[in-house]
Design a protein around this motif. Sequence first.
Motif, PDB file in Angstrom:
ATOM      1  N   MET A  32       5.611   2.350   0.353  1.00 39.46           N
ATOM      2  CA  MET A  32       6.997   1.925   0.193  1.00 39.46           C
ATOM      3  C   MET A  32       7.950   3.124   0.236  1.00 39.46           C
ATOM      4  SD  MET A  32       8.733  -0.169  -2.950  1.00 39.46           S
ATOM      5  CE  MET A  32       8.391   1.178  -4.090  1.00 39.46           C
ATOM      6  N   ASN A  33       7.573   4.227  -0.449  1.00 40.93           N
ATOM      7  CA  ASN A  33       8.423   5.419  -0.447  1.00 40.93           C
ATOM      8  C   ASN A  33       8.497   6.047   0.937  1.00 40.93           C
ATOM      9  OD1 ASN A  33       8.964   5.165  -3.166  1.00 40.93           O
ATOM     10  ND2 ASN A  33       7.310   6.551  -3.793  1.00 40.93           N
ATOM     11  N   ARG A  34       7.372   6.066   1.642  1.00 42.39           N
ATOM     12  CA  ARG A  34       7.371   6.628   2.994  1.00 42.39           C
ATOM     13  C   ARG A  34       8.251   5.806   3.919  1.00 42.39           C
ATOM     14  NH1 ARG A  34       1.839   6.551   2.197  1.00 42.39           N
ATOM     15  NH2 ARG A  34       1.549   5.056   3.910  1.00 42.39           N
ATOM     16  N   ARG A  35       8.127   4.472   3.816  1.00 42.63           N
ATOM     17  CA  ARG A  35       8.930   3.592   4.668  1.00 42.63           C
ATOM     18  C   ARG A  35      10.413   3.761   4.385  1.00 42.63           C
ATOM     19  NH1 ARG A  35       6.365  -0.525   3.583  1.00 42.63           N
ATOM     20  NH2 ARG A  35       7.694  -1.499   1.998  1.00 42.63           N
ATOM     21  N   MET A  36      10.771   3.896   3.117  1.00 42.90           N
ATOM     22  CA  MET A  36      12.174   4.061   2.746  1.00 42.90           C
ATOM     23  C   MET A  36      12.744   5.344   3.344  1.00 42.90           C
ATOM     24  SD  MET A  36      13.844   4.193  -1.077  1.00 42.90           S
ATOM     25  CE  MET A  36      12.986   2.674  -1.515  1.00 42.90           C
ATOM     26  N   LEU A  37      12.008   6.437   3.221  1.00 46.94           N
ATOM     27  CA  LEU A  37      12.486   7.710   3.763  1.00 46.94           C
ATOM     28  C   LEU A  37      12.528   7.679   5.291  1.00 46.94           C
ATOM     29  CD1 LEU A  37      10.714  10.231   1.364  1.00 46.94           C
ATOM     30  CD2 LEU A  37      13.183  10.001   1.697  1.00 46.94           C
ATOM     31  N   THR A  38      11.560   7.027   5.907  1.00 44.92           N
ATOM     32  CA  THR A  38      11.548   6.913   7.365  1.00 44.92           C
ATOM     33  C   THR A  38      12.768   6.160   7.861  1.00 44.92           C
ATOM     34  OG1 THR A  38       9.127   6.981   7.450  1.00 44.92           O
ATOM     35  CG2 THR A  38      10.259   6.039   9.359  1.00 44.92           C
ATOM     36  N   GLU A  39      13.149   5.096   7.149  1.00 44.41           N
ATOM     37  CA  GLU A  39      14.332   4.332   7.536  1.00 44.41           C
ATOM     38  C   GLU A  39      15.607   5.148   7.342  1.00 44.41           C
ATOM     39  OE1 GLU A  39      14.175   0.756   5.291  1.00 44.41           O
ATOM     40  OE2 GLU A  39      12.594  -0.147   6.508  1.00 44.41           O
ATOM     41  N   ILE A  40      15.644   5.941   6.289  1.00 40.14           N
ATOM     42  CA  ILE A  40      16.811   6.788   6.045  1.00 40.14           C
ATOM     43  C   ILE A  40      16.953   7.846   7.126  1.00 40.14           C
ATOM     44  CG2 ILE A  40      17.737   8.582   4.511  1.00 40.14           C
ATOM     45  CD1 ILE A  40      16.581   7.049   2.168  1.00 40.14           C
ATOM     46  N   LEU A  41      15.830   8.451   7.525  1.00 40.95           N
ATOM     47  CA  LEU A  41      15.872   9.627   8.393  1.00 40.95           C
ATOM     48  C   LEU A  41      15.712   9.309   9.866  1.00 40.95           C
ATOM     49  CD1 LEU A  41      13.597  11.959   6.216  1.00 40.95           C
ATOM     50  CD2 LEU A  41      16.091  11.894   6.272  1.00 40.95           C
ATOM     51  N   GLY A  42      15.199   8.117  10.184  1.00 45.28           N
ATOM     52  CA  GLY A  42      14.849   7.822  11.573  1.00 45.28           C
ATOM     53  C   GLY A  42      15.994   7.929  12.547  1.00 45.28           C
ATOM     54  N   GLY A  43      17.215   7.708  12.086  1.00 41.99           N
ATOM     55  CA  GLY A  43      18.356   7.807  12.988  1.00 41.99           C
ATOM     56  C   GLY A  43      18.748   9.229  13.326  1.00 41.99           C
ATOM     57  N   ARG A  44      18.289  10.190  12.560  1.00 41.78           N
ATOM     58  CA  ARG A  44      18.691  11.585  12.753  1.00 41.78           C
ATOM     59  C   ARG A  44      17.520  12.510  13.103  1.00 41.78           C
ATOM     60  NH1 ARG A  44      22.709   9.187  12.763  1.00 41.78           N
ATOM     61  NH2 ARG A  44      24.637   9.555  11.606  1.00 41.78           N
TER      62      ARG A  44
END
Length: 366
Positions: A32-44
Amino acid sequence: MADERNRMLEQLNTDDWQECRQSVLIVDDSAMNRRMLTEILGGRFDTAEATSGEECLHLLEENRDGISIVLLDIHMEGMDGFAVLEEMDRQKMLEDIPVIMISSEDKVDAMRRAFDLGASDYISRPFDARVVCQRIGNTMRLYAKQRRLCAAVEKQIREADQNSRIMLALLNRVMEKRNGESRNHVRRIQIITALLLAQLAQKNGQHWLTGSVRRRITLAAALHDIGKIELENRLLCNTAPTAEEETLLRQHTTLGAQMLEENSTRQEAAFVQTAAQICRWHHERYDGSGYPDGLVGEQIPLEAQVVGLADAYDALAGGENGRPYPHKAAVYLLCTAQSSQFSPLLLECLQEIGDRLAEALRAPEK
């Protein structure tokens, strides 16, 4: 939880922060934590994930140049974040790859330990998307600036080394004319010294032998016999000196060190100190049988030990004292008949560089 992620993504999308796409390794045993960070950072950023400390280190070893920054959770099963930091520091990865620690706790002790182990920043949960991206960008820019500064310093060092090599080449010509010592002898000493130091730097406990330190020692090695300029021609040209003449010849060690120490400036202190130590003690021997001071074992500065072994090898393989021995025969003699005179660790290095040394010495001078 979905509402929280949507809030963070909306916040990020309204941000005017810009950053070139680089790669972020997210290390957390919580999906869950990995997915959250991936969603935050994936655009940049381009992102990769590791589910454990062990997997993180494996990915870094396999793709060290492809990862720009690591987001590292502290509390994980098996190898925790602190252990990963310690191993990255041991392998000198932190010099190139910054680490931002992530934790749900904001205790001072945890933060202090993370920074003591080499972390660049520390982010506590719950995440603020804008803050996370801004701090990642700030850390990357800082490391980029450090790399540019290091590159500039390296360029200055290379230019200084080039100027020093020119001056030493001229000085060696003078020495060649003055005492009949082969100019190739100085070149070979530097080649042997450089290879021994490079091999030694790979050993445990020798992390202080950085590239700049090795270059300084190798450059200073060219001056190991500079004290011979102070001796009379009759001594230098005599192939069968008496005991009294041998005593006078041995003074080239102290004379060389004295010359360097008397003609140095503060800016040249590190190089001059290294060169003076080499001049004075490159004829000292590990078993105490050398001169001028009869030093034993590790009482002899390492740089003098290395150049002393290089000089002894070249006396055998370079033919400075007569007909040259083949490479393998010279190494065998040093590691058997003369083994007590040199550090076991350096003799091990001499054996390990083997064919590389023989090939480097055969290569034409550039």
